[in-house]
Design a protein around this motif. Structure first.
Motif, PDB file in Angstrom:
ATOM      1  N   PRO A  31     -27.801 -31.631 -67.145  1.00 58.62           N
ATOM      2  CA  PRO A  31     -29.000 -32.249 -67.710  1.00 58.62           C
ATOM      3  C   PRO A  31     -29.775 -33.003 -66.627  1.00 58.62           C
ATOM      4  CG  PRO A  31     -27.080 -32.669 -69.097  1.00 58.62           C
ATOM      5  CD  PRO A  31     -26.575 -32.076 -67.821  1.00 58.62           C
ATOM      6  N   ALA A  32     -31.086 -32.889 -66.663  1.00 61.82           N
ATOM      7  CA  ALA A  32     -31.929 -33.561 -65.670  1.00 61.82           C
ATOM      8  C   ALA A  32     -31.857 -35.071 -65.843  1.00 61.82           C
ATOM      9  CB  ALA A  32     -33.367 -33.078 -65.796  1.00 61.82           C
ATOM     10  N   GLY A  33     -32.067 -35.793 -64.720  1.00 64.14           N
ATOM     11  CA  GLY A  33     -32.012 -37.250 -64.777  1.00 64.14           C
ATOM     12  C   GLY A  33     -32.727 -37.876 -63.605  1.00 64.14           C
ATOM     13  N   SER A  48     -33.139 -26.280 -51.764  1.00 61.11           N
ATOM     14  CA  SER A  48     -33.344 -26.421 -53.203  1.00 61.11           C
ATOM     15  C   SER A  48     -32.948 -27.824 -53.632  1.00 61.11           C
ATOM     16  CB  SER A  48     -32.543 -25.377 -53.993  1.00 61.11           C
ATOM     17  OG  SER A  48     -31.154 -25.547 -53.767  1.00 61.11           O
ATOM     18  N   THR A  49     -33.409 -28.202 -54.805  1.00 63.72           N
ATOM     19  CA  THR A  49     -33.117 -29.524 -55.367  1.00 63.72           C
ATOM     20  C   THR A  49     -32.695 -29.363 -56.821  1.00 63.72           C
ATOM     21  OG1 THR A  49     -34.731 -30.589 -53.909  1.00 63.72           O
ATOM     22  CG2 THR A  49     -34.065 -31.799 -55.875  1.00 63.72           C
ATOM     23  N   ILE A  50     -31.611 -30.039 -57.204  1.00 69.42           N
ATOM     24  CA  ILE A  50     -31.101 -29.974 -58.573  1.00 69.42           C
ATOM     25  C   ILE A  50     -31.111 -31.385 -59.153  1.00 69.42           C
ATOM     26  CG2 ILE A  50     -29.145 -29.362 -60.044  1.00 69.42           C
ATOM     27  CD1 ILE A  50     -28.251 -27.419 -57.839  1.00 69.42           C
ATOM     28  N   SER A  51     -31.857 -31.570 -60.234  1.00 67.44           N
ATOM     29  CA  SER A  51     -31.910 -32.867 -60.904  1.00 67.44           C
ATOM     30  C   SER A  51     -30.678 -33.030 -61.804  1.00 67.44           C
ATOM     31  CB  SER A  51     -33.189 -32.968 -61.735  1.00 67.44           C
ATOM     32  OG  SER A  51     -33.220 -34.183 -62.460  1.00 67.44           O
ATOM     33  N   PHE A  52     -30.134 -34.250 -61.857  1.00 66.44           N
ATOM     34  CA  PHE A  52     -28.956 -34.488 -62.705  1.00 66.44           C
ATOM     35  C   PHE A  52     -28.859 -35.969 -63.047  1.00 66.44           C
ATOM     36  CE2 PHE A  52     -27.387 -35.554 -58.533  1.00 66.44           C
ATOM     37  CZ  PHE A  52     -26.406 -36.512 -58.722  1.00 66.44           C
ATOM     38  N   GLU A  53     -27.974 -36.273 -63.984  1.00 63.03           N
ATOM     39  CA  GLU A  53     -27.653 -37.645 -64.344  1.00 63.03           C
ATOM     40  C   GLU A  53     -26.137 -37.773 -64.334  1.00 63.03           C
ATOM     41  OE1 GLU A  53     -28.694 -41.497 -64.954  1.00 63.03           O
ATOM     42  OE2 GLU A  53     -30.133 -39.835 -64.847  1.00 63.03           O
ATOM     43  N   PRO A  54     -25.566 -38.686 -63.518  1.00 62.16           N
ATOM     44  CA  PRO A  54     -24.114 -38.846 -63.507  1.00 62.16           C
ATOM     45  C   PRO A  54     -23.583 -39.208 -64.890  1.00 62.16           C
ATOM     46  CG  PRO A  54     -25.133 -40.031 -61.683  1.00 62.16           C
ATOM     47  CD  PRO A  54     -26.243 -39.605 -62.588  1.00 62.16           C
ATOM     48  N   ILE A  70     -19.684 -39.947 -62.734  1.00 61.84           N
ATOM     49  CA  ILE A  70     -19.149 -38.755 -62.083  1.00 61.84           C
ATOM     50  C   ILE A  70     -20.188 -37.635 -62.144  1.00 61.84           C
ATOM     51  CG2 ILE A  70     -18.047 -37.890 -64.202  1.00 61.84           C
ATOM     52  CD1 ILE A  70     -15.759 -36.851 -62.462  1.00 61.84           C
ATOM     53  N   PHE A  71     -20.240 -36.838 -61.089  1.00 59.45           N
ATOM     54  CA  PHE A  71     -21.066 -35.634 -61.115  1.00 59.45           C
ATOM     55  C   PHE A  71     -20.257 -34.449 -60.619  1.00 59.45           C
ATOM     56  CE2 PHE A  71     -21.810 -37.494 -56.931  1.00 59.45           C
ATOM     57  CZ  PHE A  71     -21.767 -36.410 -56.065  1.00 59.45           C
ATOM     58  N   LEU A  72     -20.488 -33.309 -61.237  1.00 59.85           N
ATOM     59  CA  LEU A  72     -19.805 -32.062 -60.900  1.00 59.85           C
ATOM     60  C   LEU A  72     -20.821 -30.955 -61.134  1.00 59.85           C
ATOM     61  CD1 LEU A  72     -16.170 -31.135 -61.784  1.00 59.85           C
ATOM     62  CD2 LEU A  72     -17.986 -29.453 -62.039  1.00 59.85           C
ATOM     63  N   ILE A  73     -21.391 -30.448 -60.053  1.00 58.61           N
ATOM     64  CA  ILE A  73     -22.563 -29.572 -60.141  1.00 58.61           C
ATOM     65  C   ILE A  73     -22.260 -28.216 -59.521  1.00 58.61           C
ATOM     66  CG2 ILE A  73     -24.995 -29.323 -59.541  1.00 58.61           C
ATOM     67  CD1 ILE A  73     -25.127 -32.381 -59.340  1.00 58.61           C
ATOM     68  N   PRO A  74     -22.332 -27.128 -60.302  1.00 56.50           N
ATOM     69  CA  PRO A  74     -22.118 -25.786 -59.731  1.00 56.50           C
ATOM     70  C   PRO A  74     -23.344 -25.324 -58.959  1.00 56.50           C
ATOM     71  CG  PRO A  74     -22.609 -25.617 -62.072  1.00 56.50           C
ATOM     72  CD  PRO A  74     -22.541 -27.091 -61.760  1.00 56.50           C
TER      73      PRO A  74
END
Length: 276
Positions: A31-33, A48-54, A70-74
């Motif tokens: 999910p973007a954050g 590239s850039t990947i938006s996320f929310e820990p 925590i973040f775990l991004i494929p």
């Protein structure tokens, strides 16, 4: 898989060893954050850039410090990715740069043809990294020649792992696979051929009756228990037999009851036996 922790209190990042997984489809994006995972090449240009929310960890969780996410991004494997940066609202708060060389690992035991016996087995491998990075290992077991894998350890620091043999389901098609990570790069190796493990006895858990319980007259005495087998999973009630030290065989099943007046007067030791 790029992973780690964000400290919300001081806006810093603690990266954990990256690893590789194989999948037949594109893993879902997080999910973007307010945070971004920025992937760069060797010269620092953004790929590239990947938006996320820990995912915030709660202070009441066992062993968890408050203020961590925590973040775990494929991320699809790309050999041009050489730098990783975490940004919060556009401001860099942590980065990791790949070393020049990937680490190597070689499984040495069991490596094929062995018949494992005893109460435990010590899985062994050798790992090396010419860049001198600290290495972490993930250890997996397959009972079906690599069709499926069971993870035995994650981020293991040494080059051996001792596990109870009861953790490994019976098979003649066993394999061990070890992944090594230097923090950024990773590689893997597995047993050269299959090995054999013995059948494991089921594990029996007796729930009722409680120790030192007392019963009189027509009061019901409940018997309850369950059995789990490494090879077969949960065993059916017909696999569980109940007996008394005074009255012998009482019945079979995961649960049933008889009245106290059907039992001999005195102290009974109840035994539940599971058979796979």
């Amino acid at each position: 898989v790029m992973r780690g922790f964000v400290n919300f209190n001081n806006n810093t990042v603690d990266f954990h060893p990256f690893g590789k997984i194989s999948t037949t489809g594109q893993p879902p994006s997080p999910p973007a954050g307010d945070y971004d995972l920025v992937l760069k090449n060797a010269s620092g240009s953004v790929l590239s850039t990947i938006s996320f929310e820990p995912d915030e960890l709660h202070a009441d969780d066992p062993g968890v410090d408050p203020g961590l996410g925590i973040f775990l991004i494929p991320v699809v494997v790309n050999p041009n990715i050489k730098q990783v940066e975490i940004r919060h609202n556009g401001t860099p708060i942590g980065s990791l740069t790949a070393s020049n060389n990937a680490p190597t690992v070689t499984v040495t035991y069991p490596n094929g043809g062995e018949f494992l016996s005893g109460n435990q087995v010590t899985i062994q491998w050798t790992g090396a990294d010419v860049d001198g990075n600290t290495l972490a290992y993930d250890v997996q077991y397959s009972k079906d020649n690599g069709a499926n894998w069971q993870t035995l350890a994650v981020d293991h620091p040494s080059q051996s792992l001792t596990v109870p043999l009861s953790e490994l389901a019976e098979t003649s098609l066993g394999l061990i696979r070890v992944y090594v990570s230097d923090g950024f790069h990773s590689s893997s190796d597995q047993s050269n051929a299959t090995f054999t493990t013995p059948n494991n006895p089921p594990q029996m858990t007796l729930v009722l009756p409680f120790n030192n319980a007392a019963f009189v007259g027509v009061q019901p005495v409940f018997f309850e228990g369950f059995a789990n087998d490494k090879e077969q999973g949960a065993l059916p009630g017909a696999s569980i037999s109940w007996s008394s030290s005074l009255d012998g065989f009482l019945g079979a099943g995961t649960s049933f009851y008889i009245t106290a007046d059907q039992l001999a007067e005195g102290n009974h030791t109840i035994t539940a036996t599971a058979t796979d």
